[in-house]
Design an enzyme around this catalytic site. Structure first.
Site, PDB file in Angstrom:
ATOM      1  N   TYR A   1       1.976   0.052  -9.039  1.00 19.68           N
ATOM      2  CA  TYR A   1       0.782   0.445  -7.889  1.00 19.68           C
ATOM      3  C   TYR A   1       1.700   0.088  -6.529  1.00 19.68           C
ATOM      4  O   TYR A   1       2.680  -0.574  -6.438  1.00 19.68           O
ATOM      5  CB  TYR A   1      -0.279  -0.413  -8.017  1.00 19.68           C
ATOM      6  N   CYS A   2       1.317   0.828  -5.585  1.00 15.38           N
ATOM      7  CA  CYS A   2       1.894   0.516  -4.130  1.00 15.38           C
ATOM      8  C   CYS A   2       0.691   0.570  -3.327  1.00 15.38           C
ATOM      9  O   CYS A   2      -0.140  -0.179  -3.460  1.00 15.38           O
ATOM     10  CB  CYS A   2       2.868   1.740  -4.059  1.00 15.38           C
ATOM     11  N   TYR A   3       0.766   1.034  -1.976  1.00 16.79           N
ATOM     12  CA  TYR A   3      -0.152   0.993  -1.068  1.00 16.79           C
ATOM     13  C   TYR A   3      -1.268   1.997  -1.175  1.00 16.79           C
ATOM     14  O   TYR A   3      -2.469   1.564  -1.367  1.00 16.79           O
ATOM     15  CB  TYR A   3       0.286   1.331   0.328  1.00 16.79           C
TER      16      TYR A   3
ATOM     17  N   TYR B   1      -2.832  -0.410  -4.294  1.00 15.38           N
ATOM     18  CA  TYR B   1      -3.580  -1.727  -4.770  1.00 15.38           C
ATOM     19  C   TYR B   1      -5.006  -1.973  -4.253  1.00 15.38           C
ATOM     20  O   TYR B   1      -5.732  -2.734  -5.069  1.00 15.38           O
ATOM     21  CB  TYR B   1      -2.696  -2.659  -3.753  1.00 15.38           C
TER      22      TYR B   1
END
Length: 279
Positions: free
Chosen positions: A81-83, A110
């Site tokens: 996962y990232c932003y 996230y």
């Protein structure tokens, strides 16, 4: 006005993407010990990771990717996962290029992932029941399979809850009582199957009807993208195919190989029931 592009929501795994709800489900099944192995990576910057991250997630950078990819067994499913779900798709493809067969970018990033995880944990917190209200028949059933009568959503062998086990055994009486005391119909086993799939294994129409009436997801897709309708068609269970169609199962849903129930039909009877879905 400039708008930031974000991925469209998804409800299941496809193209190395996974919905935040499905990702939360995988993570909770891993924490329960139902899903034996799972690696979770946070590819945001170090400051964001330090401020807040999913419990158990490792920080991952492009510079450190090769080291991680070499040490991690390729049999381990991977969540990234990232932003917002954009950069994580790049990392997911990198893992795929290293021949990891099961790797997913969490759609939405996230914040969405954390929210879905919190929602799922909150739903679980109200799932326990009390022994005093349970019948002797149910208590005997629970004891036979080593289930905890004070937590009727806890899993045992193969990630089965009491509801799943009763469905697999075709015990309509036990299923009825478990539903009456409010067990979760959303729980999934180590393969991502819900109780409906297991009821179809037992070919018990009464159990299937009870689960559907309770609101179970008729079109739940397991970790291979298969629905109960696909299973029954491929197993040649024409009576179950007919019943699931009657209960509203969607025959147009594809699995991760882009095959539908009609494509998997193992017998002429199953094919006849699904022929109207051919396009």
């Amino acid at each position: 006005m400039t708008q930031t592009a974000t991925p469209a929501p998804v409800t299941s795994r496809s193209g190395h993407r996974i919905s935040a709800a499905d990702a939360a489900d995988m993570l909770l099944r891993h924490r329960d010990g139902v899903l034996p192995a799972l690696a979770v990576f946070d590819v945001r910057d170090a400051a964001r990771y330090a401020a807040a991250h999913i419990e158990g997630a490792e920080p991952l950078t492009e510079a450190g990717f090769l080291t991680v990819a070499r040490r991690l067994p390729k049999t381990v499913p991977v969540l990234v996962y990232c932003y917002h779900g954009n950069a994580s798709q790049t990392y997911a493809q990198m893992f795929a290029d290293f021949r990891f067969p099961e790797v997913y970018s969490v759609d939405g990033g996230y914040e969405v992932f954390a929210a879905e995880l919190a929602k799922a944990e909150a739903a679980r917190s109200g799932s326990t029941t009390r022994t005093a209200s349970l019948s002797p028949t149910l208590l005997e059933f629970l004891a036979a399979y080593g289930f905890d009568p004070d937590d009727l959503d806890a899993t045992r062998a193969h990630g089965l809850t009491p509801l799943m086990r009763a469905s697999l055994e075709g015990r309509a009486d036990i299923v009825a009582e478990l539903l009456a005391v409010g067990v979760s119909i959303a729980r999934r086993n180590m393969d991502g199957n819900n109780a409906l799939w297991l009821a179809c294994v037992s070919s018990n129409a009464e159990v299937v009807r009870r689960l559907v009436a309770a609101g179970i997801d008729v079109d739940n897709r397991n970790d291979m993208g298969a629905t109960a309708l696909m299973y029954t068609a491929s197993a040649g269970k024409a009576d179950m195919v007919a019943l699931l169609l009657e209960c509203g199962a969607d025959p147009q849903i594809p699995n991760f190989d882009d095959a539908r129930a009609v494509d998997l039909a193992a017998t002429r009877d199953c094919l006849k029931l699904l022929r109207h879905t051919l396009r």
